[in-house]
Scaffold this motif. Sequence first.
Motif, PDB file in Angstrom:
ATOM      1  N   ASN A 123       0.847  -1.188   0.000  1.00  0.00           N
ATOM      2  CA  ASN A 123       0.000   0.000   0.000  1.00  0.00           C
ATOM      3  C   ASN A 123       0.879   1.234   0.000  1.00  0.00           C
ATOM      4  O   ASN A 123       0.875   2.021   0.933  1.00  0.00           O
ATOM      5  CB  ASN A 123      -0.904  -0.011   1.230  1.00  0.00           C
ATOM      6  CG  ASN A 123      -1.920   1.122   1.179  1.00  0.00           C
ATOM      7  OD1 ASN A 123      -2.057   1.778   0.152  1.00  0.00           O
ATOM      8  ND2 ASN A 123      -2.606   1.347   2.271  1.00  0.00           N
ATOM      9  N   SER A 124       1.680   1.391  -1.060  1.00  0.00           N
ATOM     10  CA  SER A 124       2.626   2.498  -1.027  1.00  0.00           C
ATOM     11  C   SER A 124       1.895   3.796  -1.334  1.00  0.00           C
ATOM     12  O   SER A 124       0.778   3.811  -1.846  1.00  0.00           O
ATOM     13  CB  SER A 124       3.749   2.260  -2.026  1.00  0.00           C
ATOM     14  OG  SER A 124       3.361   2.738  -3.284  1.00  0.00           O
ATOM     15  N   TYR A 125       2.559   4.887  -1.019  1.00  0.00           N
ATOM     16  CA  TYR A 125       2.039   6.206  -1.333  1.00  0.00           C
ATOM     17  C   TYR A 125       1.972   6.373  -2.844  1.00  0.00           C
ATOM     18  O   TYR A 125       2.741   5.763  -3.591  1.00  0.00           O
ATOM     19  CB  TYR A 125       2.971   7.293  -0.796  1.00  0.00           C
ATOM     20  CG  TYR A 125       2.660   7.707   0.610  1.00  0.00           C
ATOM     21  CD1 TYR A 125       1.440   8.270   0.928  1.00  0.00           C
ATOM     22  CD2 TYR A 125       3.615   7.575   1.619  1.00  0.00           C
ATOM     23  CE1 TYR A 125       1.162   8.678   2.227  1.00  0.00           C
ATOM     24  CE2 TYR A 125       3.346   7.979   2.907  1.00  0.00           C
ATOM     25  CZ  TYR A 125       2.115   8.531   3.201  1.00  0.00           C
ATOM     26  OH  TYR A 125       1.856   8.938   4.480  1.00  0.00           O
ATOM     27  N   ALA A 126       1.074   7.195  -3.301  1.00  0.00           N
ATOM     28  CA  ALA A 126       1.002   7.537  -4.716  1.00  0.00           C
ATOM     29  C   ALA A 126       0.458   8.945  -4.806  1.00  0.00           C
ATOM     30  O   ALA A 126      -0.056   9.482  -3.816  1.00  0.00           O
ATOM     31  CB  ALA A 126       0.099   6.564  -5.462  1.00  0.00           C
ATOM     32  N   ILE A 127       0.592   9.541  -5.967  1.00  0.00           N
ATOM     33  CA  ILE A 127      -0.012  10.859  -6.188  1.00  0.00           C
ATOM     34  C   ILE A 127      -1.179  10.653  -7.156  1.00  0.00           C
ATOM     35  O   ILE A 127      -1.037   9.943  -8.160  1.00  0.00           O
ATOM     36  CB  ILE A 127       1.011  11.845  -6.789  1.00  0.00           C
ATOM     37  CG1 ILE A 127       2.180  12.049  -5.833  1.00  0.00           C
ATOM     38  CG2 ILE A 127       0.333  13.184  -7.103  1.00  0.00           C
ATOM     39  CD1 ILE A 127       1.801  12.681  -4.499  1.00  0.00           C
ATOM     40  N   GLY A 128      -2.324  11.236  -6.828  1.00  0.00           N
ATOM     41  CA  GLY A 128      -3.492  11.031  -7.656  1.00  0.00           C
ATOM     42  C   GLY A 128      -4.115  12.341  -8.113  1.00  0.00           C
ATOM     43  O   GLY A 128      -4.021  13.351  -7.418  1.00  0.00           O
ATOM     44  N   MET A 129      -4.718  12.302  -9.297  1.00  0.00           N
ATOM     45  CA  MET A 129      -5.448  13.467  -9.810  1.00  0.00           C
ATOM     46  C   MET A 129      -6.773  12.989 -10.358  1.00  0.00           C
ATOM     47  O   MET A 129      -6.937  11.815 -10.660  1.00  0.00           O
ATOM     48  CB  MET A 129      -4.677  14.137 -10.955  1.00  0.00           C
ATOM     49  CG  MET A 129      -3.363  14.746 -10.569  1.00  0.00           C
ATOM     50  SD  MET A 129      -2.591  15.512 -12.013  1.00  0.00           S
ATOM     51  CE  MET A 129      -3.709  16.867 -12.358  1.00  0.00           C
ATOM     52  N   ARG A 130      -7.709  13.928 -10.513  1.00  0.00           N
ATOM     53  CA  ARG A 130      -8.934  13.545 -11.188  1.00  0.00           C
ATOM     54  C   ARG A 130      -8.584  13.145 -12.614  1.00  0.00           C
ATOM     55  O   ARG A 130      -7.827  13.849 -13.300  1.00  0.00           O
ATOM     56  CB  ARG A 130      -9.915  14.726 -11.201  1.00  0.00           C
ATOM     57  CG  ARG A 130     -11.205  14.398 -10.490  1.00  0.00           C
ATOM     58  CD  ARG A 130     -11.958  15.615 -10.158  1.00  0.00           C
ATOM     59  NE  ARG A 130     -12.366  16.330 -11.372  1.00  0.00           N
ATOM     60  CZ  ARG A 130     -13.062  17.470 -11.329  1.00  0.00           C
ATOM     61  NH1 ARG A 130     -13.391  17.998 -10.185  1.00  0.00           N
ATOM     62  NH2 ARG A 130     -13.408  18.067 -12.450  1.00  0.00           N
ATOM     63  N   ALA A 131      -9.125  12.007 -13.060  1.00  0.00           N
ATOM     64  CA  ALA A 131      -8.723  11.474 -14.355  1.00  0.00           C
ATOM     65  C   ALA A 131      -8.968  12.479 -15.473  1.00  0.00           C
ATOM     66  O   ALA A 131      -8.095  12.690 -16.335  1.00  0.00           O
ATOM     67  CB  ALA A 131      -9.467  10.166 -14.635  1.00  0.00           C
ATOM     68  N   ASP A 132     -10.124  13.157 -15.463  1.00  0.00           N
ATOM     69  CA  ASP A 132     -10.420  14.092 -16.558  1.00  0.00           C
ATOM     70  C   ASP A 132      -9.430  15.236 -16.621  1.00  0.00           C
ATOM     71  O   ASP A 132      -8.961  15.640 -17.669  1.00  0.00           O
ATOM     72  CB  ASP A 132     -11.862  14.616 -16.448  1.00  0.00           C
ATOM     73  CG  ASP A 132     -12.166  15.198 -15.077  1.00  0.00           C
ATOM     74  OD1 ASP A 132     -11.331  15.035 -14.154  1.00  0.00           O
ATOM     75  OD2 ASP A 132     -13.232  15.824 -14.921  1.00  0.00           O
ATOM     76  N   ARG A 133      -9.040  15.717 -15.434  1.00  0.00           N
ATOM     77  CA  ARG A 133      -8.083  16.827 -15.381  1.00  0.00           C
ATOM     78  C   ARG A 133      -6.710  16.345 -15.851  1.00  0.00           C
ATOM     79  O   ARG A 133      -6.003  17.067 -16.580  1.00  0.00           O
ATOM     80  CB  ARG A 133      -8.011  17.334 -13.946  1.00  0.00           C
ATOM     81  CG  ARG A 133      -7.130  18.524 -13.728  1.00  0.00           C
ATOM     82  CD  ARG A 133      -7.937  19.706 -13.205  1.00  0.00           C
ATOM     83  NE  ARG A 133      -7.033  20.805 -12.776  1.00  0.00           N
ATOM     84  CZ  ARG A 133      -6.677  21.787 -13.607  1.00  0.00           C
ATOM     85  NH1 ARG A 133      -7.114  21.822 -14.846  1.00  0.00           N
ATOM     86  NH2 ARG A 133      -5.879  22.751 -13.156  1.00  0.00           N
TER      87      ARG A 133
END
Lengths: 498, 262
Positions: A123-133
């Motif tokens: 369960n490592s850290y990740a950076i996420g964004m809204r897919a559409d953006r």
Amino acid sequence: MTRAPAAWLAACVLLLLPALAWAQAEPVRVGSKQFTESVILGEIARESAHEAGAEAVHRRELGGTSILWSALRHGDIDAYPEYTGTLTHELLKDVAPDADIATLRERLRPLGIGITGSLGFDNSYAIGMRADRAVQLGIRRISDLRAHPGLRLGLSNEFMDRGDGWPGLRRHYGLPQAQVSGLDHTLSYRAVASGAVDAIDLYGTDAEIPYYRLRTLADDMHYFPRYEAVYLYRLALERSAPRFVEALRGLAGRIGEDAMRGMNARVKLEGASESAVAADFLGVRAQADAAGFWLRLLRRSVEHIKLVALSLALAVLLAVPLGILAARVKRLGQWVLGLVGVLQTVPSLAMFVFMIPLFGIGAWPAGAALFFYSLLPIVRNTHAGLAGIAPELRESAAALGLPPGVRLRDVELPMATRSILAGIKTAAVINVGTATLAALIGAGGYGQPILTGIRLDDIGLILEGAVPAALLALLVQGLFELVERRLTPRGLRIEARQ
Amino acid sequence: MSRETGLPGAETPPRVAFALERASKRYRGATALDGVSLAFDAGSVTALIGSSGSGKSTVLRLLLGLEWPDQGCVKVDGRVLDRGDVLAWRRRVGYVTQDGGLFPHLTAFGNLALLPRHLGWAAPRIRRRAEELAALTHLPQGVLERYPAELSGGQRQRVALVRALMMDPAALLLDEPLGALDPIVRHELQDELKAIFGQLGKTVIVVTHDLAEAAWFAERLVLMREGAVVQEGRFEDLCDRPASAFVTRFVETQRRLPERRP
């Protein structure tokens, strides 16, 4: 008047007794951090221990890593779910960032702590964004962020501060973003979904990733360490509760990434209880854990009121004499008022955390923190009440030939009654509110459903804690006004009316 | 019931003489009293007069041990008063201030009973004594059960006087006892106080800024100015043989006041 101190003392002892009894007969204690996955893993540990014939209790949502780790080190809990990356980067010093579990086991042994094998997911850290953006900006990898310095990042407070979090990530990738705000992790999903921020940190198994249609950015420069889920436990359990340890170890390798994400989703998105999800996973029947609403309310009320009453009672015992002292010895008084004033400026969450090394976790440190918070209003009002007595009246008592002790008891304190009671009332009302934070360090009370409600984004659950807390505050206020009316000498009330 | 002192409950007529000897007192550098010596004979009535800030109140405060002189001393019956004696000494002295100093959280009776109760008097004895003194000071029925905030100014001063007399003290120190009252009540109480002084035979000091009132109460007047005694003597001495121009001016100013008595 003379019987009052004895009554207070008796009340304190009565309140302390059940706490002592409860501290002795305790089964194995599993802790969990304040996020859903940790709570589910805590429930899995508890239920599989139960299946293996070892009794365990689960003290859920105790707070962040530092609280759980120090609770384990101090023996306030016996086990909790942790991640290898946290161990290598935060908890253990001088350990290679990619150290394997065997190495960690060697390093933990001298601390009296054992570690299971990997539970089966990372369960490592990740950076996420809204897919559409992300699509709109053409961002697929973390290194793509370099081209967009104007993006706003909303990072969990823990991620902002830890060495392997934001500071390291920013350096590793040379990220230019300047608009970085700290958020509670459970709130950050809504922040990114609503467009308040553009990117957030998240965990690989978070249920919200598909739900909010987020894209996790590829860690193309291999910055984030592995976060294998494991259980940590006190090695002493190998002798005192061998079946429990066996059950924990038996869970190694059994929980895959999809299984975990699925369980997270069932709790967070479908509203299932952690206990039910854990029981389903283990293929057992969930133990009756869901007490009825009224029973839950009663239990929390008892926890909450006990916390407030005990801390307040002890604070009165110390603060009133301190206030008298401050009024009597002017120079010392400045110091006393200054000191209790400084105590008041300590942020409440920090105050609760400071108490952990001294008192462990649970009701004791929470009570201690509330105790310190109660001092200022009572000391200040006692001091003000006594200092506000007209000098002519104080002198008139002296001129009668009454000794100082009698003057204090029969003249000065009665005249300061109203002010002292107002101070106690203020402390009590503040305490009722502040005590909701006590759930963060395992003291239960009305804060428990509030915490869980924030975590699960469940307004109903939040209200289940917030409404009784508000009602209790009103009740306390009303109660004290009644007491004030009864205890304020009639002559002073007549005088005040004129 | 009425004995020589006119005061019920007194076993032997209490008498005491006391004095200030070369006493000086400074507050934050300002001199309140500058080497003042004054003797008060047992059973005498003395009025301290002078404008505010002249040191009259300081004399009373030193005599009661509420403050201690920077130099000099207080003597009671020839012995130097020290801190160890002060509680016992204050109980032998009744003290009444301008505003009465009654405790607002206690009824008038509660105020009267405070010290006797502490000294272990039985409840009926306190009640009896309070009622006798209430009669002596013409306090109407029922006043004792009221709170200070429910009393008139004159009643408050009477209750304060009763409180000062509860232990049948050997001395009475009154600091502007009538200063806060309206003229009618004031004249009434002046008469009553004078009558009481005459009956009791106690050593009395009355502080006032009103020459006429001083002359009404006392044979012996002590005029003070800036922490020192300017002149001591009878009213006639001050008028006919003033010690300085200040005394003349003080007397002249006072004579013009409408409430002066012959």
